[in-house]
Scaffold this motif. Structure first.
Motif, mmCIF file in Angstrom:
data_model
loop_
_atom_site.group_PDB
_atom_site.id
_atom_site.type_symbol
_atom_site.label_atom_id
_atom_site.label_comp_id
_atom_site.label_asym_id
_atom_site.label_seq_id
_atom_site.Cartn_x
_atom_site.Cartn_y
_atom_site.Cartn_z
ATOM 1 N N ASP A 50 0.831 -1.207 0.000
ATOM 2 C CA ASP A 50 0.000 0.000 0.000
ATOM 3 C C ASP A 50 0.866 1.258 0.000
ATOM 4 O OD1 ASP A 50 1.058 -0.216 2.524
ATOM 5 O OD2 ASP A 50 -0.833 0.070 3.595
ATOM 6 N N PHE A 51 2.039 1.171 -0.561
ATOM 7 C CA PHE A 51 2.958 2.304 -0.613
ATOM 8 C C PHE A 51 2.268 3.513 -1.235
ATOM 9 C CE2 PHE A 51 6.517 4.769 -2.378
ATOM 10 C CZ PHE A 51 7.376 4.791 -1.296
ATOM 11 N N GLU A 52 2.469 4.688 -0.629
ATOM 12 C CA GLU A 52 1.871 5.924 -1.141
ATOM 13 C C GLU A 52 2.828 6.555 -2.155
ATOM 14 O OE1 GLU A 52 0.528 8.587 1.867
ATOM 15 O OE2 GLU A 52 -0.473 7.018 3.030
ATOM 16 N N TRP A 53 2.488 6.377 -3.397
ATOM 17 C CA TRP A 53 3.383 6.786 -4.476
ATOM 18 C C TRP A 53 3.368 8.299 -4.682
ATOM 19 C CZ3 TRP A 53 6.174 2.739 -5.871
ATOM 20 C CH2 TRP A 53 5.624 1.466 -5.676
ATOM 21 N N PRO A 54 4.525 8.915 -4.866
ATOM 22 C CA PRO A 54 4.558 10.336 -5.223
ATOM 23 C C PRO A 54 4.016 10.535 -6.627
ATOM 24 C CG PRO A 54 6.753 9.396 -5.417
ATOM 25 C CD PRO A 54 5.885 8.330 -4.798
ATOM 26 N N ASP A 55 3.442 11.694 -6.878
ATOM 27 C CA ASP A 55 2.885 12.005 -8.189
ATOM 28 C C ASP A 55 3.868 12.887 -8.957
ATOM 29 O OD1 ASP A 55 1.437 12.652 -10.414
ATOM 30 O OD2 ASP A 55 -0.256 13.532 -9.352
ATOM 31 N N TRP A 56 4.459 12.307 -10.005
ATOM 32 C CA TRP A 56 5.410 13.057 -10.813
ATOM 33 C C TRP A 56 4.747 13.754 -11.995
ATOM 34 C CZ3 TRP A 56 10.367 14.280 -9.694
ATOM 35 C CH2 TRP A 56 10.941 13.626 -8.600
ATOM 36 N N GLN A 57 3.415 13.783 -11.996
ATOM 37 C CA GLN A 57 2.625 14.624 -12.902
ATOM 38 C C GLN A 57 2.979 14.453 -14.381
ATOM 39 O OE1 GLN A 57 3.165 18.564 -11.232
ATOM 40 N NE2 GLN A 57 1.653 18.177 -9.630
ATOM 41 N N GLY A 58 3.057 13.209 -14.789
ATOM 42 C CA GLY A 58 3.249 12.929 -16.211
ATOM 43 C C GLY A 58 4.641 13.192 -16.730
#
Length: 213
Positions: A80-88
Motif C-alpha cells: 500500500d505504498f503511497e506513491w509520489p505524483d510526478w505529474q506525467g
C-alpha cells in the motif's frame, strides 16, 4: 523475517533516499540488513531478502541460493505504498544488462514508474535485449565480489572487455546521444554511473519513489 539490503553503492550514492526507505521498511516490519558482501549467517529458513541493486542480486543468487529474494520494486508494487505524483514526467527507461533474465523485476520497474504518474519512453534495446550496464563490464571486478561469488564472476568474465578511462568516457558520450528525454530513469548503479560519465542525467528509482517520504 524479511530483510532489506539496499546495496552499498546505492547507500553511498543516495544516502538520504536509502534512509527514508529503510525507515518505511522498518515501520512495515522489514528489518535492515548488512551489505550482500557481509556475513549472512543470520538468515534462517523462511526468511526473505528485499534488495534494490542488480549486483546484490547476482551475489545473493550464489551466496544464499536457498533464501528467496525480490527486488525492492517488486516488493513495493504489491504493498500500500503511497506513491509520489510526478505529474506525467517523461523519462527514458534504461534497462540493465544484468537483468535480461529477470522479467519480474523489469515488469515491476515499469509498474512502479506508472504508479508514480511517470510516462515511460522505451528504448529500442530494452528488457531481454539490453546490453547496457555503463562501464561495469569495461573494468576489472572487485576482488571481494570474485571471492564471494566465484562461479558467477567466472561466467561474467566471458563478457568483460577492458577499456581505458578515455575509451570508457568516449563510449558513454556516444551512448547518451540516443536518449530522447533530458533525464533517464535507472535502477542500477553501473547504468547510473555510465550515463553520468557520458554527460547524461540519470535519476535512480530510489530517489523517485522516496521523494515524499
Amino acid at each position: 523475517m524479511d530483510y532489506y539490503i539496499p546495496g552499498c553503492d546505492v547507500r553511498r550514492n543516495h544516502p538520504e533516499a536509502v534512509r527514508k526507505m529503510e525507515k518505511w521498511m522498518n515501520d512495515h516490519g522489514v528489518l535492515s540488513a548488512a551489505c550482500c558482501r557481509k556475513d549472512l549467517s543470520f538468515l534462517k529458513e523462511g526468511d526473505m531478502i528485499v534488495q534494490n541493486c542488480t549486483l546484490c542480486e547476482l551475489m545473493l543468487r550464489e551466496r544464499v541460493p536457498g533464501t528467496p529474494f525480490v527486488s525492492l520494486w517488486e516488493y513495493l508494487d504489491q504493498t500500500d505504498f503511497e506513491w509520489p505524483d510526478w505529474q506525467g514526467k517523461d523519462l527514458t527507461l534504461q534497462d540493465c544488462r544484468r537483468t535480461v533474465n529477470n522479467i519480474h523485476l523489469q515488469n515491476a520497474v515499469r509498474s512502479v514508474l506508472s504508479k508514480m504518474n511517470i510516462r515511460i519512453v522505451e528504448m529500442e534495446e530494452n528488457r531481454e535485449k539490453s546490453q547496457y550496464c555503463g562501464v561495469w563490464y569495461n573494468n576489472p571486478p572487485a576482488p571481494d565480489c570474485v571471492q564471494l561469488a566465484p562461479v558467477t564472476f567466472a561466467k561474467l568474465e566471458e563478457q568483460r572487455v577492458l577499456l581505458s578511462k578515455e575509451e570508457q568516457e568516449e563510449k558513454m558520450k556516444e551512448w547518451v546521444k540516443q536518449y530522447r528525454t533530458d533525464e533517464i530513469a535507472v535502477y542500477c548503479n553501473g547504468c547510473e554511473k555510465g550515463i553520468r560519465l557520458g554527460g547524461g542525467k540519470p535519476l535512480h528509482l530510489i530517489e523517485l519513489v522516496t521523494r515524499d517520504l
